[in-house]
Design a protein around this motif. Structure first.
Motif, short mmCIF file in Angstrom:
data_model
loop_
_atom_site.label_atom_id
_atom_site.label_comp_id
_atom_site.label_asym_id
_atom_site.label_seq_id
_atom_site.Cartn_x
_atom_site.Cartn_y
_atom_site.Cartn_z
N GLY A 14 75.43 39.58 61.45
CA GLY A 14 74.00 39.84 61.66
C GLY A 14 73.46 39.20 62.91
N ARG A 15 72.18 38.84 62.87
CA ARG A 15 71.50 38.53 64.12
C ARG A 15 72.02 37.29 64.84
NH1 ARG A 15 65.45 38.10 64.06
NH2 ARG A 15 65.52 39.51 62.31
N ILE A 16 72.63 36.37 64.11
CA ILE A 16 73.14 35.15 64.75
C ILE A 16 74.36 35.45 65.63
CG2 ILE A 16 74.22 32.90 64.32
CD1 ILE A 16 72.66 32.63 61.79
N ILE A 95 70.02 28.34 68.65
CA ILE A 95 69.87 29.80 68.71
C ILE A 95 69.22 30.28 67.41
CG2 ILE A 95 71.78 30.21 70.30
CD1 ILE A 95 73.51 30.95 67.88
N ALA A 96 68.74 31.52 67.43
CA ALA A 96 68.09 32.15 66.26
C ALA A 96 67.00 31.23 65.69
CB ALA A 96 69.12 32.51 65.19
N LYS A 97 66.17 30.73 66.61
CA LYS A 97 65.11 29.80 66.18
C LYS A 97 64.00 30.54 65.44
CE LYS A 97 65.58 26.39 69.85
NZ LYS A 97 64.89 25.78 70.98
N CYS A 98 63.53 29.96 64.39
CA CYS A 98 62.40 30.51 63.64
C CYS A 98 61.85 29.39 62.75
CB CYS A 98 62.84 31.70 62.80
SG CYS A 98 64.23 31.36 61.72
N LYS A 99 60.93 29.73 61.87
CA LYS A 99 60.33 28.71 61.00
C LYS A 99 60.37 29.17 59.56
CE LYS A 99 56.95 26.71 64.19
NZ LYS A 99 57.64 27.08 65.42
N MET A 145 60.16 40.09 50.91
CA MET A 145 59.29 39.16 50.19
C MET A 145 57.81 39.48 50.39
SD MET A 145 62.22 37.34 50.14
CE MET A 145 62.50 36.38 51.61
N GLU A 146 57.48 40.04 51.57
CA GLU A 146 56.06 40.32 51.90
C GLU A 146 55.42 41.23 50.87
OE1 GLU A 146 58.60 41.38 53.92
OE2 GLU A 146 58.70 39.66 55.27
N LEU A 147 56.25 42.03 50.21
CA LEU A 147 55.72 43.00 49.25
C LEU A 147 55.16 42.31 48.00
CD1 LEU A 147 55.47 46.07 48.80
CD2 LEU A 147 57.76 46.01 47.76
N VAL A 158 57.78 32.25 50.22
CA VAL A 158 58.42 31.34 51.18
C VAL A 158 59.42 32.19 51.94
CG1 VAL A 158 60.04 29.42 51.43
CG2 VAL A 158 58.09 29.21 49.87
N ASP A 159 59.23 32.28 53.26
CA ASP A 159 60.06 33.18 54.05
C ASP A 159 60.22 32.68 55.47
OD1 ASP A 159 61.61 35.38 54.61
OD2 ASP A 159 59.97 36.83 54.60
N ILE A 160 61.13 33.32 56.18
CA ILE A 160 61.35 33.03 57.59
C ILE A 160 60.32 33.77 58.42
CG2 ILE A 160 62.92 33.68 59.44
CD1 ILE A 160 65.19 32.86 57.61
N VAL A 161 59.74 33.06 59.37
CA VAL A 161 58.76 33.67 60.27
C VAL A 161 59.21 33.42 61.71
CG1 VAL A 161 56.34 33.73 60.98
CG2 VAL A 161 56.91 33.19 58.61
N ASP A 162 59.23 34.48 62.49
CA ASP A 162 59.53 34.31 63.91
C ASP A 162 58.24 34.56 64.68
OD1 ASP A 162 60.59 34.14 66.41
OD2 ASP A 162 61.78 35.97 66.28
N THR A 163 57.94 35.80 64.99
CA THR A 163 56.69 36.09 65.70
C THR A 163 55.49 36.16 64.75
OG1 THR A 163 57.04 38.45 65.42
CG2 THR A 163 57.93 37.46 67.43
N GLY A 164 55.75 36.37 63.47
CA GLY A 164 54.66 36.57 62.50
C GLY A 164 54.25 38.04 62.39
N ASN A 165 54.90 38.90 63.16
CA ASN A 165 54.54 40.33 63.16
C ASN A 165 54.75 40.98 61.79
OD1 ASN A 165 53.77 40.25 65.81
ND2 ASN A 165 55.74 40.99 66.60
N THR A 166 55.86 40.62 61.15
CA THR A 166 56.16 41.22 59.84
C THR A 166 55.08 40.84 58.83
OG1 THR A 166 58.50 41.03 60.36
CG2 THR A 166 57.95 41.50 58.07
P1 AMP Z 1 58.80 38.18 62.63
O1 AMP Z 1 58.16 39.50 62.29
O2 AMP Z 1 59.14 38.05 64.08
O3 AMP Z 1 57.99 36.99 62.11
O4 AMP Z 1 60.22 38.14 61.90
C1 AMP Z 1 60.23 38.02 60.53
C2 AMP Z 1 61.49 38.54 59.88
O5 AMP Z 1 62.61 38.55 60.73
C3 AMP Z 1 61.83 37.61 58.74
O6 AMP Z 1 61.35 38.14 57.54
C4 AMP Z 1 63.30 37.47 58.78
O7 AMP Z 1 63.89 38.34 57.85
C5 AMP Z 1 63.70 37.89 60.15
N1 AMP Z 1 64.06 36.76 61.03
C6 AMP Z 1 63.36 36.32 62.09
N2 AMP Z 1 63.98 35.31 62.71
C7 AMP Z 1 65.12 35.11 62.04
C8 AMP Z 1 66.21 34.22 62.18
N3 AMP Z 1 66.27 33.34 63.18
N4 AMP Z 1 67.22 34.27 61.29
C9 AMP Z 1 67.19 35.17 60.30
N5 AMP Z 1 66.20 36.04 60.10
C10 AMP Z 1 65.18 36.02 60.95
#
Ligand code: AMP
Length: 216
Positions: A14-16, A95-99, A145-147, A158-166
């Motif tokens: 996957g993305r990593i 790499i693959a930084k998020c929160k 999970m957003e659903l 409780v979920d992973i957030v990168d840009t917050g767009n999702t």
């Molecule tokens: P975003 O819309 O950019 O906040 O991305 C949110 C979604 O992307 C999350 O629900 C994750 O499933 C996935 N995601 C974003 N960054 C990562 C990451 N570093 N590792 C795994 N999944 C990620």
């Protein structure tokens, strides 16, 4: 001459993966064929004693813990959820930084009584809310999970957030920060003892690549 020991490195699908391969290449470990174009699970490399296994991210800590692989690369979220037993974490690959965040519907009211939390990170969520002194019920989900708050299944996720767009696209917003996440190099206890000489230079070369990438 002493025979070189076999070394197996578990990589997360996957993305990593795309960001991982250049760091391994910097340590002169290169897959013998294109991993993305193959359905194989085990890959030879340019070293006859080093192999990659390419598996689900959540399985990487388990393989490394039990010695099914000597070392591996996995996200901190996956490592936190696993608990890290039997694993050393010598290097943050940055790499693959998020929160990891708690999120809920935009303008959601505070919940009276026990909150219901939907997540695939059951252990992380339990620990986080316990630390907050918050009693919650946790519902395990495997995706989207957003659903859950939209459908009334849970108050928060409780979920992973990168840009917050999702989150935003689904009418949710981040609420509380749990942890910064990035991918880590992990080494299993058996390998650290038995294969230290082989592993140490790999860690050093990858570490240099991380610094170069940061400063690059
Ligand atoms: P975003 O819309 O950019 O906040 O991305 C949110 C979604 O992307 C999350 O629900 C994750 O499933 C996935 N995601 C974003 N960054 C990562 C990451 N570093 N590792 C795994 N999944 C990620």
């Amino acid at each position: 001459m002493m025979k070189k020991q076999q070394l197996t490195i578990a990589l997360s699908k996957g993305r990593i993966l795309e960001e991982t391969l250049p760091l391994l290449e910097a340590a002169n470990i290169i897959p013998a064929e294109n991993i993305f174009k193959s359905r194989k699970l085990i890959f030879d490399t340019n070293h006859d004693n080093i192999k990659f296994v390419v598996i689900r991210a959540t399985d990487v800590p388990t393989y490394v813990e039990y010695g099914g692989a000597d070392m591996g690369i996995a996200g901190k979220d996956v490592l936190m959820e696993h608990g890290g037993k039997g694993l050393y974490e010598p290097l943050d690959l940055e790499i693959a930084k998020c929160k990891l965040m708690v999120a809920g519907l935009t303008d959601a009211l505070p919940v009276e009584g026990r909150m219901r939390i939907a997540t695939k990170f059951v252990n992380i969520a339990k620990q986080y809310f316990a630390q907050q002194g918050c009693q919650v019920d946790i519902v395990k989900l495997y995706g989207a999970m957003e659903l859950a708050p939209i459908m009334g299944l849970a108050d928060r996720i409780v979920d992973i957030v990168d840009t917050g767009n999702t989150l935003r696209a689904n009418g949710l917003e981040p609420m509380d920060f749990i942890a910064n996440i990035s991918s880590r190099l992990v080494v299993g206890q058996p390998a650290l003892k038995m294969k230290h000489k082989q592993i140490q230079p790999i860690i050093e070369m990858m570490s240099e690549a991380v610094v170069n990438r940061r400063e690059g």
